[in-house]
Design an enzyme around this catalytic site. Structure first.
Site, PDB file in Angstrom:
ATOM      1  N   HIS A  10      67.895  50.898  96.942  1.00 46.60           N
ATOM      2  CA  HIS A  10      68.640  50.133  95.938  1.00 46.60           C
ATOM      3  C   HIS A  10      67.755  50.120  94.683  1.00 46.60           C
ATOM      4  O   HIS A  10      66.527  50.150  94.794  1.00 46.60           O
ATOM      5  CB  HIS A  10      68.809  48.665  96.321  1.00 46.60           C
ATOM      6  CG  HIS A  10      69.493  48.397  97.628  1.00 46.60           C
ATOM      7  ND1 HIS A  10      68.844  48.470  98.831  1.00 46.60           N
ATOM      8  CD2 HIS A  10      70.759  47.984  97.902  1.00 46.60           C
ATOM      9  CE1 HIS A  10      69.690  48.135  99.799  1.00 46.60           C
ATOM     10  NE2 HIS A  10      70.853  47.834  99.269  1.00 46.60           N
ATOM     11  N   ASP A  29      64.840  47.725  94.845  1.00 46.04           N
ATOM     12  CA  ASP A  29      63.799  47.970  95.860  1.00 46.04           C
ATOM     13  C   ASP A  29      62.621  48.681  95.212  1.00 46.04           C
ATOM     14  O   ASP A  29      61.473  48.488  95.604  1.00 46.04           O
ATOM     15  CB  ASP A  29      64.277  48.925  96.972  1.00 46.04           C
ATOM     16  CG  ASP A  29      65.536  48.462  97.638  1.00 46.04           C
ATOM     17  OD1 ASP A  29      65.778  47.253  97.670  1.00 46.04           O
ATOM     18  OD2 ASP A  29      66.283  49.341  98.127  1.00 46.04           O
ATOM     19  N   GLU A  37      80.483  51.174 102.601  1.00 43.44           N
ATOM     20  CA  GLU A  37      79.843  50.744 103.847  1.00 43.44           C
ATOM     21  C   GLU A  37      80.494  49.447 104.329  1.00 43.44           C
ATOM     22  O   GLU A  37      80.173  48.365 103.841  1.00 43.44           O
ATOM     23  CB  GLU A  37      78.343  50.548 103.587  1.00 43.44           C
ATOM     24  CG  GLU A  37      77.569  50.218 104.846  1.00 43.44           C
ATOM     25  CD  GLU A  37      76.074  50.038 104.565  1.00 43.44           C
ATOM     26  OE1 GLU A  37      75.499  50.758 103.733  1.00 43.44           O
ATOM     27  OE2 GLU A  37      75.490  49.138 105.189  1.00 43.44           O
ATOM     28  N   HIS A  51      76.954  46.500 111.625  1.00 42.09           N
ATOM     29  CA  HIS A  51      78.168  46.000 110.974  1.00 42.09           C
ATOM     30  C   HIS A  51      79.370  46.149 111.911  1.00 42.09           C
ATOM     31  O   HIS A  51      80.253  45.288 111.930  1.00 42.09           O
ATOM     32  CB  HIS A  51      78.434  46.746 109.671  1.00 42.09           C
ATOM     33  CG  HIS A  51      77.379  46.535 108.626  1.00 42.09           C
ATOM     34  ND1 HIS A  51      77.427  47.121 107.383  1.00 42.09           N
ATOM     35  CD2 HIS A  51      76.239  45.793 108.630  1.00 42.09           C
ATOM     36  CE1 HIS A  51      76.375  46.758 106.669  1.00 42.09           C
ATOM     37  NE2 HIS A  51      75.632  45.961 107.412  1.00 42.09           N
ATOM     38  N   ASP A  94      69.640  44.062 112.016  1.00 41.50           N
ATOM     39  CA  ASP A  94      69.071  45.333 111.522  1.00 41.50           C
ATOM     40  C   ASP A  94      67.878  45.816 112.338  1.00 41.50           C
ATOM     41  O   ASP A  94      66.804  46.109 111.795  1.00 41.50           O
ATOM     42  CB  ASP A  94      68.642  45.192 110.049  1.00 41.50           C
ATOM     43  CG  ASP A  94      69.804  45.255 109.075  1.00 41.50           C
ATOM     44  OD1 ASP A  94      70.906  45.665 109.487  1.00 41.50           O
ATOM     45  OD2 ASP A  94      69.610  44.875 107.905  1.00 41.50           O
ATOM     46  N   ASP A 132      68.599  51.943 108.385  1.00 43.24           N
ATOM     47  CA  ASP A 132      68.726  50.649 107.706  1.00 43.24           C
ATOM     48  C   ASP A 132      68.281  49.605 108.723  1.00 43.24           C
ATOM     49  O   ASP A 132      69.097  48.866 109.299  1.00 43.24           O
ATOM     50  CB  ASP A 132      70.178  50.434 107.256  1.00 43.24           C
ATOM     51  CG  ASP A 132      70.339  49.163 106.439  1.00 43.24           C
ATOM     52  OD1 ASP A 132      69.335  48.441 106.271  1.00 43.24           O
ATOM     53  OD2 ASP A 132      71.457  48.890 105.972  1.00 43.24           O
TER      54      ASP A 132
HETATM   55  C1  XUL Z   1      73.427  45.100 104.370  1.00 39.14           C
HETATM   56  C2  XUL Z   1      73.314  46.558 104.310  1.00 39.14           C
HETATM   57  C3  XUL Z   1      72.812  47.130 103.025  1.00 39.14           C
HETATM   58  C4  XUL Z   1      73.437  48.420 102.653  1.00 39.14           C
HETATM   59  C5  XUL Z   1      73.060  48.940 101.300  1.00 39.14           C
HETATM   60  O1  XUL Z   1      73.945  44.619 105.548  1.00 39.14           O
HETATM   61  O2  XUL Z   1      73.567  47.241 105.264  1.00 39.14           O
HETATM   62  O3  XUL Z   1      71.435  47.235 103.089  1.00 39.14           O
HETATM   63  O4  XUL Z   1      73.121  49.412 103.572  1.00 39.14           O
HETATM   64  O5  XUL Z   1      73.273  48.016 100.295  1.00 39.14           O
HETATM   65 CO    CO Z   2      73.406  49.273 105.633  1.00 39.33          CO
END
Ligand code: XUL
Ligand code: CO
Length: 437
Positions: A99, A102, A230, A269, A307, A337
């Site tokens: 990002h 970051d 996403e 997710h 995560d 991620d």
């Molecule tokens: C948050 C997530 C993010 C995206 C990119 O849940 O997955 O880090 O991958 O913004």
């Molecule tokens: Co992500």
């Protein structure tokens, strides 16, 4: 300066190796089918978790001990770039993702933030001239700063919408500059808490316009990356508009965006949406929209996005089965991620975590390829639907029947011979594959 002095490049040593700094299953140059593991898996390292994250959680401060901690601001940002490219090389990582915030600290205006970003992007570009690591995707963080409290492309404030658009504009320019394969949109706060203060129609219309303008600008500057959405059902907002692949697909079709987007599917997710990882992959694949993957895993006992690094071989196998059936990920990849646990605060843990994740997907790949070669499950499925190959079934599939004909077919049928789905036989067979990897 070397940031990870004690660690040399991670090599493949095979399943019997006792060396924690070696791959046991990921053998980059080994052929699986007619491609190498490296070509199929296209691993990416997530800059935010590995170089920017500090191990903090909602109940406690950061724990991570990083060799760039003594620095601040732009000095720290530059040290992180040095460390990142050392890490990429030692992990033999083909890709990374980031990002905007970051990599470079935010200034007090967007102009200042962009200036910082330009400086770091120039440094990254310089590294990329000699590095083997390419940019899988970049994105704009439009959820951390308080201005994005009510969203970005769905914000209730037009100035915030404009600010978000300007960040994405910059992100597209940066992506082009660094040769990104994809550009990702994760709707960090594109959702709502209560419908009583929300104009859902306006927010969704605005979001679609936001994406169209993004596509137009990418075209204008000649940035030909694959655009990715996403999906995530909740967290941080109670309800997020890009809930899951099916919901986001319908949004894309409703607004004429379906030919320009694919999905970046994240395992955790999917879990939060009440789906399996492979369900989301299958849904995207069947509509030709499987773009890329955020390779992590959640904790089924916890209701939030943990995560974690992927280590569940069952999940990686079923995911790789979908990915292979998709003919691979094209311009996408498997981006970790994922973050080390708060208690795993040493720099070495960053290596252990990536080794674990890369090995887990390599096992998944090996097993999935074997499953496909054997056609064991495909034969079960083909047999299961065999009544659609001839007679009335064939007419249904080819759209050559109607309710009247179906009624006359059904009226005098005796007991129908419905067959077992053989679920346990299937599960036992997957275990057998996994144990013989
Ligand atoms: C948050 C997530 C993010 C995206 C990119 O849940 O997955 O880090 O991958 O913004
Ligand atoms: Co992500």
């Amino acid at each position: 300066m070397a940031y990870f002095k004690n660690i040399s490049a991670i090599q493949y040593e095979g399943a019997q190796s006792e060396n924690p700094f070696a791959f046991k299953y990921y053998n980059p140059k080994e052929k699986i089918g007619n491609q190498t593991m490296e070509e199929i898996l296209r691993y990416g390292i997530a800059y935010w978790h590995t170089f920017t994250g500090d191990g903090g959680d909602p109940f406690g401060a950061g724990t991570a001990k990083r060799p760039w901690d003594h620095l601040t601001g732009m000095d720290q940002a530059k040290a992180r770039v040095d460390a990142a490219f050392e890490f990429f090389e030692k992990m033999n990582a083909p890709f990374f993702c980031f990002h905007d915030i970051d990599v470079a600290p935010e200034g007090s205006t967007l102009r200042e933030s962009n200036k910082n970003l330009d400086e770091i992007v120039a440094m990254i570009k310089d590294y990329m001239k000699t590095s083997n690591t390419k940019l899988l995707w970049n994105t704009a963080n439009m959820f951390t700063h308080p201005r994005f409290t009510h969203g970005a492309g769905t914000s209730s404030h037009a100035d915030v919408y404009a600010y978000a658009a300007a960040k994405v504009k910059k992100g597209l320019e940066v992506g082009k500059e660094l040769g990104a394969e994809n550009y990702v949109f994760w709707g960090g706060r594109e959702g709502y808490e209560t419908l009583l203060n929300t104009d859902m129609k306006l927010e969704l219309d605005n979001l679609a316009k936001f994406y169209h303008m993004g596509l137009d600008y990418a075209k204008e500057i000649g940035f030909d990356a694959q655009f990715l959405i996403e999906p995530k059902p909740k967290e941080p907002t109670t309800h997020q508009y890009d809930f899951d692949v099916a919901t986001a697909t319908s949004f894309l079709y409703q607004y004429g965006l379906q030919d320009h987007f694919k999905f970046n599917i994240e395992a955790n997710h999917a879990t939060l949406a009440g789906h399996t990882f492979e369900h989301e992959l299958r849904t995207a694949r069947e509509s030709g929209m499987l773009g890329s993957v955020d390779a992590n895993q959640g904790d089924l006992l916890l209701g939030w996005d943990t995560d974690e690094f992927p280590t569940d071989l069952y999940a990686t196998t079923l995911a790789m089965y979908e990915i292979l059936k998709n003919g691979g990920l094209g311009r996408g990849g498997l981006n970790f991620d994922a973050k080390v646990r708060r208690g795993s605060f040493e720099a070495d843990d960053l290596f252990h975590a990536h080794v674990a994740g890369m090995d887990a997907f390599a096992v998944g790949l090996r097993v999935a390829q074997k499953m496909i070669d054997d056609q064991f499950f495909e034969k079960i499925a083909a047999d299961r639907y065999s009544t659609f190959k001839s007679g009335i079934g064939e007419k249904i599939v080819s759209g050559k029947t109607n309710f009247k004909e179906l009624e006359s077919h059904a009226l005098d049928l005796g007991e129908i011979d419905v067959k077992s789905g053989q679920l346990e036989k299937i599960k036992a067979r997957i275990n057998q594959y996994l144990l013989n990897v």
